[in-house]
Design a protein around this motif. Structure first.
Motif, mmCIF file in Angstrom:
data_model
loop_
_atom_site.group_PDB
_atom_site.id
_atom_site.type_symbol
_atom_site.label_atom_id
_atom_site.label_comp_id
_atom_site.label_asym_id
_atom_site.label_seq_id
_atom_site.Cartn_x
_atom_site.Cartn_y
_atom_site.Cartn_z
ATOM 1 N N ARG B 175 0.824 -1.214 0.000
ATOM 2 C CA ARG B 175 0.000 0.000 0.000
ATOM 3 C C ARG B 175 0.859 1.266 0.000
ATOM 4 N N HIS B 176 1.982 1.219 0.729
ATOM 5 C CA HIS B 176 2.835 2.401 0.813
ATOM 6 C C HIS B 176 3.336 2.786 -0.579
ATOM 7 N N GLN B 178 1.916 1.926 -3.388
ATOM 8 C CA GLN B 178 0.772 2.324 -4.218
ATOM 9 C C GLN B 178 0.399 3.784 -3.950
ATOM 10 N N VAL B 179 0.442 4.171 -2.670
ATOM 11 C CA VAL B 179 0.146 5.570 -2.337
ATOM 12 C C VAL B 179 1.163 6.476 -3.013
ATOM 13 N N ALA B 180 2.436 6.075 -2.965
ATOM 14 C CA ALA B 180 3.487 6.874 -3.604
ATOM 15 C C ALA B 180 3.209 7.027 -5.103
ATOM 16 N N LEU B 181 2.698 5.958 -5.737
ATOM 17 C CA LEU B 181 2.374 6.035 -7.172
ATOM 18 C C LEU B 181 1.285 7.070 -7.416
ATOM 19 N N VAL B 194 10.430 5.501 -0.995
ATOM 20 C CA VAL B 194 9.567 4.949 0.056
ATOM 21 C C VAL B 194 10.033 3.568 0.519
ATOM 22 N N GLU B 198 12.286 2.572 3.993
ATOM 23 C CA GLU B 198 11.565 1.805 5.013
ATOM 24 C C GLU B 198 12.243 0.456 5.279
#
Lengths: 218, 282
Positions: B175-176, B178-181, B194, B198
């Motif tokens: 998800r992290h 995907q959010v960045a995308l 990201v 991490e």
């Protein structure tokens, strides 16, 4: 505007078939449905995170079906926020702006504006570990709104919150929507929340969109 | 009402005592586990008792051993860097992407871990006798030279780095990324901005593990690099060479140096708070 035309999307054996709906420009759509009914899958398809099998996705009148998530310009707030553990709250608000090569002055102005709207000023130097559920969602919302998207997709942003935080974030969402007139699609299980926020209420059942009703309350 | 007495305040609850069967269970496990710890401790104590500061000092003064220390530090560091260079992309692909032949790749990546070390050395030796291997040798001498030491260490150490990094990337929610995308990143930007930050603790753990594994490697080096003094001699081969000439004191002194290096590495991992990554089944 968010418009889906005969969209079919799926994961493995599960399929959402021929989904069509329109949320008008600046509208607030709420999508309801049981757990596992495909709400998140549909949201991912709109954001460009999941390829669709057929149909057309239009955002602000533009066909974005084949476009990458980066080019769609959709602000996305996932369930639980999905904040980046290594960044401070300020860096979350700056992230999309740095990627989009905004000038340092413009970034500073935008971060000040967002942190004032969302009450994030006291948190700007903090990292996600230790933030409350409500604070996490406010940061996730600020991050999604930072680059001034015209479409905002919210995946159950209030589901993990206590009643007080839920009411607080609901008010924040109402204020943000009135202020920015961003087109919103918001997934929720909560009927009260849906009735409070929805301009367009959508419901998914058995892999199809079954209802599209403007709630009486608005 | 049936006249049951009103419960009175029982006061502070007495400390619960472990029931007898529980004691037996815990005691038997402690004895079984403790016996291994005792064995480990005994070997260290025996090593320490066998040597003296004088032996250690003499070992450190020996030009051969000083060369072995220098080569060990150099080769282990290069091996750790090379391992990370390869293990980061492999670990990421194995954790995130479905591709044809993934099951086969998974098996192949584990082979260096389960294969006897001597076989790895022998396989490398044979590889460099094939026409492509000989072609490489014409440009860069590998077999029985310093590059062979690094390659032999890399073959095993990299497999451990891959396992660690795969587990690390699997732990980071997609998800992290995907959010960045959605925030405007390309896949590559999402990875560098990201995912990798991490995963930094896992990367450090993988590098440290690879370094420590490389330090302890012996079998493949003996076969592929030989054990030539002042040429391909690393600390593990020094122990073997000193033993082969009957110099047990020097062998034990060098062994203790290696134990100390391993202890420093483990301490580094613990102080960096990386034990959670190491403690997870890989």
């Amino acid at each position: 505007m968010i418009a889906l035309e005969q969209v079919t999307v799926g994961i493995g054996g599960f399929e959402l078939r021929d989904v069509s709906f329109t949320i008008p420009d600046g509208g607030y759509g709420v999508l309801m449905g049981r757990t596992g009914s495909g709400k998140t899958t549909l949201l991912e398809a709109i954001c460009g995170l999941r390829p669709i099998r057929s149909g057309i996705v239009r955002l602000q009148g533009r066909d974005v079906t084949r476009e990458s998530p980066a080019k769609r310009g959709v602000g996305f707030v996932p369930q639980e926020g999905a904040l980046f553990g290594h960044l401070t709250v300020r860096e979350h608000l700056e992230f999309a702006l740095v990627v989009r090569h905004w000038s340092p002055a413009a970034i500073r102005t935008r971060v000040e504006e967002l942190s004032a709207w969302l009450g994030l000023n006291p948190l700007l130097h903090r990292k996600p570990a230790g933030l409350s559920g409500g604070e996490t969602q406010r940061v996730a919302l600020g991050r999604a709104l930072s680059f001034q998207p015209q479409v905002l997709c919210l995946d159950e942003p209030l589901s993990a919150l206590d009643d007080e935080s839920r009411a607080e974030i609901c008010s924040v969402l109402e204020t943000i929507h009135q202020r920015t007139r961003v087109t919103v699609l918001h997934i929720t299980h909560n009927r009260t929340e849906a009735e409070r926020l929805a301009g367009t209420l959508l419901r998914i059942h058995d892999g199809t969109l079954q209802l599209q009703v403007p709630p009486a309350s608005r | 009402m049936n006249g049951s007495p009103i419960p009175t305040n029982p006061g502070p609850e007495p400390r619960k005592r472990i029931l007898h069967p529980d004691r037996v269970f815990l005691l038997s496990f402690s004895i079984l586990g403790g016996s291994y710890l005792l064995l480990l401790l005994s070997t260290l104590v025996a090593d320490l008792a066998y040597t003296s500061p004088g032996h250690l000092w003499r070992a450190l003064q020996s030009p051969e051993i000083r060369y072995a220390i220098r080569l060990s530090l150099l080769s282990c560091t290069l091996t750790a860097l090379l391992s990370l260079w390869v293990a980061v992309p492999i670990g990421y692909l194995m954790a995130r992407i479905r591709f044809p032949g993934k099951g086969l790749a998974d098996v192949l990546l584990d082979i260096p871990i389960v294969l006897p070390p001597l076989v790895i050395g022998l396989s490398l030796l044979i590889l460099f006798q094939t026409p492509p291997g000989r072609a490489v040798e014409r440009w860069i001498p590998v077999t029985y030279a310093i590059p062979s030491v690094i390659l032999a260490q890399f073959m095993v150490a990299c497999a451990f780095a891959v396992r660690t990094l795969r587990a690390t990337f699997e732990q980071i929610s997609p998800r992290h990324e995907q959010v960045a995308l959605t925030l405007g990143c390309t896949r590559s930007q999402a990875f560098w901005m990201v995912v990798l930050p991490e995963a930094r603790r896992g990367v450090l753990t993988a590098g440290t593990l690879a370094w420590a594994r490389a330090l302890g490697e012996f079998g493949p080096i003996l076969i592929f690099s030989g054990a030539t003094r002042m040429k391909t001699e690393v600390l593990s081969t020094t122990v073997f060479l000193e033993l082969s000439v009957g110099n047990l004191e020097a062998a034990v002194a060098v062994s203790l140096l290696m134990v100390a290096a391993a202890a420093v590495v483990l301490l580094l991992i613990r102080t960096q708070g990386l034990e959670s990554t190491l403690g997870r089944p890989l």
